[in-house]
Design an enzyme around this catalytic site. Sequence first.
Site, mmCIF file in Angstrom:
data_model
loop_
_atom_site.group_PDB
_atom_site.id
_atom_site.type_symbol
_atom_site.label_atom_id
_atom_site.label_comp_id
_atom_site.label_asym_id
_atom_site.label_seq_id
_atom_site.Cartn_x
_atom_site.Cartn_y
_atom_site.Cartn_z
ATOM 1 N N TRP A 35 0.932 -1.228 0.069
ATOM 2 C CA TRP A 35 -0.371 0.453 0.068
ATOM 3 C C TRP A 35 1.309 1.501 -0.262
ATOM 4 O O TRP A 35 1.909 1.569 1.120
ATOM 5 C CB TRP A 35 -0.542 -0.047 1.170
ATOM 6 C CG TRP A 35 -1.372 1.717 1.180
ATOM 7 C CD1 TRP A 35 -2.326 2.118 1.307
ATOM 8 C CD2 TRP A 35 -1.399 2.532 2.078
ATOM 9 N NE1 TRP A 35 -2.650 3.098 0.919
ATOM 10 C CE2 TRP A 35 -2.034 3.547 1.665
ATOM 11 C CE3 TRP A 35 0.604 2.393 2.899
ATOM 12 C CZ2 TRP A 35 -2.175 4.782 2.616
ATOM 13 C CZ3 TRP A 35 -0.237 3.845 3.726
ATOM 14 C CH2 TRP A 35 -1.190 4.699 3.595
ATOM 15 N N GLU B 215 -3.249 -2.927 -1.938
ATOM 16 C CA GLU B 215 -4.308 -2.324 -1.766
ATOM 17 C C GLU B 215 -4.858 -0.841 -1.929
ATOM 18 O O GLU B 215 -3.996 -0.159 -2.611
ATOM 19 C CB GLU B 215 -3.666 -1.936 -0.222
ATOM 20 C CG GLU B 215 -4.803 -1.597 0.451
ATOM 21 C CD GLU B 215 -4.419 -1.942 2.506
ATOM 22 O OE1 GLU B 215 -5.588 -0.742 3.107
ATOM 23 O OE2 GLU B 215 -3.642 -2.187 2.405
ATOM 24 N N LYS C 143 -6.321 3.040 -2.512
ATOM 25 C CA LYS C 143 -6.932 3.409 -0.792
ATOM 26 C C LYS C 143 -7.969 5.090 -1.527
ATOM 27 O O LYS C 143 -7.556 5.303 -2.860
ATOM 28 C CB LYS C 143 -6.566 4.512 -0.316
ATOM 29 C CG LYS C 143 -6.375 5.437 1.143
ATOM 30 C CD LYS C 143 -5.641 6.135 2.015
ATOM 31 C CE LYS C 143 -6.006 6.250 3.588
ATOM 32 N NZ LYS C 143 -4.767 6.450 4.885
ATOM 33 N N ASP D 153 -10.010 -2.846 2.297
ATOM 34 C CA ASP D 153 -9.551 -2.541 3.282
ATOM 35 C C ASP D 153 -10.862 -1.754 3.045
ATOM 36 O O ASP D 153 -10.763 -0.652 3.120
ATOM 37 C CB ASP D 153 -8.837 -1.133 3.546
ATOM 38 C CG ASP D 153 -8.002 -0.759 4.892
ATOM 39 O OD1 ASP D 153 -9.741 -0.199 5.354
ATOM 40 O OD2 ASP D 153 -7.755 -0.847 5.010
ATOM 41 N N HIS E 64 -11.846 2.256 2.833
ATOM 42 C CA HIS E 64 -10.795 2.669 2.290
ATOM 43 C C HIS E 64 -11.760 2.642 1.154
ATOM 44 O O HIS E 64 -11.779 2.785 -0.136
ATOM 45 C CB HIS E 64 -9.481 1.680 1.409
ATOM 46 C CG HIS E 64 -8.605 1.906 2.039
ATOM 47 N ND1 HIS E 64 -6.637 1.225 2.419
ATOM 48 C CD2 HIS E 64 -8.082 2.624 4.132
ATOM 49 C CE1 HIS E 64 -6.125 2.212 3.089
ATOM 50 N NE2 HIS E 64 -7.396 2.326 3.842
ATOM 51 N N HIS F 141 -8.105 -5.982 5.151
ATOM 52 C CA HIS F 141 -8.083 -5.168 5.687
ATOM 53 C C HIS F 141 -9.606 -4.866 6.386
ATOM 54 O O HIS F 141 -10.324 -4.244 6.214
ATOM 55 C CB HIS F 141 -7.033 -4.474 6.096
ATOM 56 C CG HIS F 141 -5.842 -4.814 5.509
ATOM 57 N ND1 HIS F 141 -4.951 -3.869 4.922
ATOM 58 C CD2 HIS F 141 -5.342 -5.539 5.466
ATOM 59 C CE1 HIS F 141 -3.481 -4.561 4.335
ATOM 60 N NE2 HIS F 141 -3.562 -6.111 5.237
ATOM 61 N N ASP G 29 -11.772 7.461 6.480
ATOM 62 C CA ASP G 29 -10.258 6.231 7.083
ATOM 63 C C ASP G 29 -9.744 6.258 8.504
ATOM 64 O O ASP G 29 -8.784 6.542 8.865
ATOM 65 C CB ASP G 29 -9.810 6.068 5.963
ATOM 66 C CG ASP G 29 -8.668 4.567 6.421
ATOM 67 O OD1 ASP G 29 -9.286 4.194 7.305
ATOM 68 O OD2 ASP G 29 -7.664 4.849 6.122
ATOM 69 N N ASP H 112 -10.053 4.512 10.518
ATOM 70 C CA ASP H 112 -10.008 3.541 11.729
ATOM 71 C C ASP H 112 -10.081 3.071 12.813
ATOM 72 O O ASP H 112 -9.328 2.661 14.160
ATOM 73 C CB ASP H 112 -7.914 3.605 11.624
ATOM 74 C CG ASP H 112 -7.137 3.306 9.995
ATOM 75 O OD1 ASP H 112 -7.682 2.124 9.809
ATOM 76 O OD2 ASP H 112 -6.891 4.463 9.518
ATOM 77 N N ASP I 24 -6.944 -3.848 10.562
ATOM 78 C CA ASP I 24 -6.502 -2.979 10.146
ATOM 79 C C ASP I 24 -6.924 -1.269 10.675
ATOM 80 O O ASP I 24 -7.701 -1.118 10.045
ATOM 81 C CB ASP I 24 -5.732 -2.920 8.777
ATOM 82 C CG ASP I 24 -4.717 -1.170 8.544
ATOM 83 O OD1 ASP I 24 -4.352 -0.032 9.351
ATOM 84 O OD2 ASP I 24 -4.936 -1.533 7.058
#
Length: 419
Positions: free
Chosen positions: A187, A226, A228, A259, A262, A286, A294, A296, A326
Amino acid sequence: MIKDSLVYKAFEVAAERYAAVGVDVNKALEEMKQVSLSLHCWQADDVSGFENQGGSLTGGIQVTGNYPGRARSIDELRDDVLKAKSFIPGKHRLNLHEIYGDFQGKKVDRDEVEPQHFESWMQWAKENEFKLDFNSTSFSHPKSGDLTLANPDDGIRNFWIEHTKRCRRISEEMGKFQGDPCMMNLWIHDGSKEVPASRIKYRRILEQSLDEIFATEYKNMKDCIEAKLFGIGLESYTVGSYDFYLGYGAKKNKIVTLDTGHFHLTESIADKVSSLLLFTPEIMLHVSRPVRWDSDHVVILSDDLLDLAREIIRCDALDRVHIGLDYFDATINRIGAYVIGSRATQKAFMQALLEPVGLLRQYEDEGKYFERLALQEELKSLPWSAVWDMFCLQNDVPVGEAYIQEIERYEQAVTLKRI
């Protein structure tokens, strides 16, 4: 503390309830053993790593909070991971970023990293029943800037190409050592705050960089790419978008990483699974939780997560979908964050494995859409949690909320040492 006898009684009732709709709970428990999570090492130390202690986090990502007790060394991080593991049922993996190498206090730049810097990790993982996965690290470095593998500057781009090549070689050695392929995730944050004059220019450069990186084939690692949506300070354009990596993955037979943080918040990640399975070899997940962006957040048992787990099971794709976590939350106890997110993800798959897919498909084939929807709604209130509690009991981890106080005691002990 919940008594074992109560867990067994509740499980017996659940077994009967599920049998009535054609579900074997014991089979579900066996299948649940296949759900192996790849725990992300960076939750324990806020993505600091052991390369540039005290350096700032860059690359369009951000950790919020400053909760006491952050792991400051490789030993502290390993202790935290093992503590979290003791509350998570099943056999799991550990996902490392390159900046978490065992550098022994020496300055090792990203284009100099070698398998030897991860030998202690390999041995530690073997001793503690972990398999390792790996990530190249393109952020938090003087040469990161806004562009790495998509950089028109040959010197900077070649630096990151060399770094990523070395990460693939490290992953190969990890996979060889553990007798199981190491998932190597690539990524990069490359992008622009404003729309560039030529979007295709940077994507063409990235394609060329990837071709060079993947020129060497390995047998003991698997490449994952990956995407985003955007990064902080890079909001208008992301070189490695989902469309870019989907096209590259399908063309070059690479694993596309999804992800869950993302994408646009209204996108269904679950809906992407069946399409990817038709055109790419496998899928890397993820699992995160975006809130507005994003961000997290710690994973919770949400409808989106349940939908994702159900889709994987309905596709009979547990052997083709790799499940990693993640997120990085520094506003709460970091070990607790590990455990909450891991158990939430497992609970989603537990519910998915308890779904009477055969009966639902029968209703659908017969055009009985009322019956299909009605059964889906009734499933929401069936006693799936009793089966989950049995899974925890069988794996000798705390049932229910019992882990909360144990984590609090651990937190109090380590915080005093780490302040």
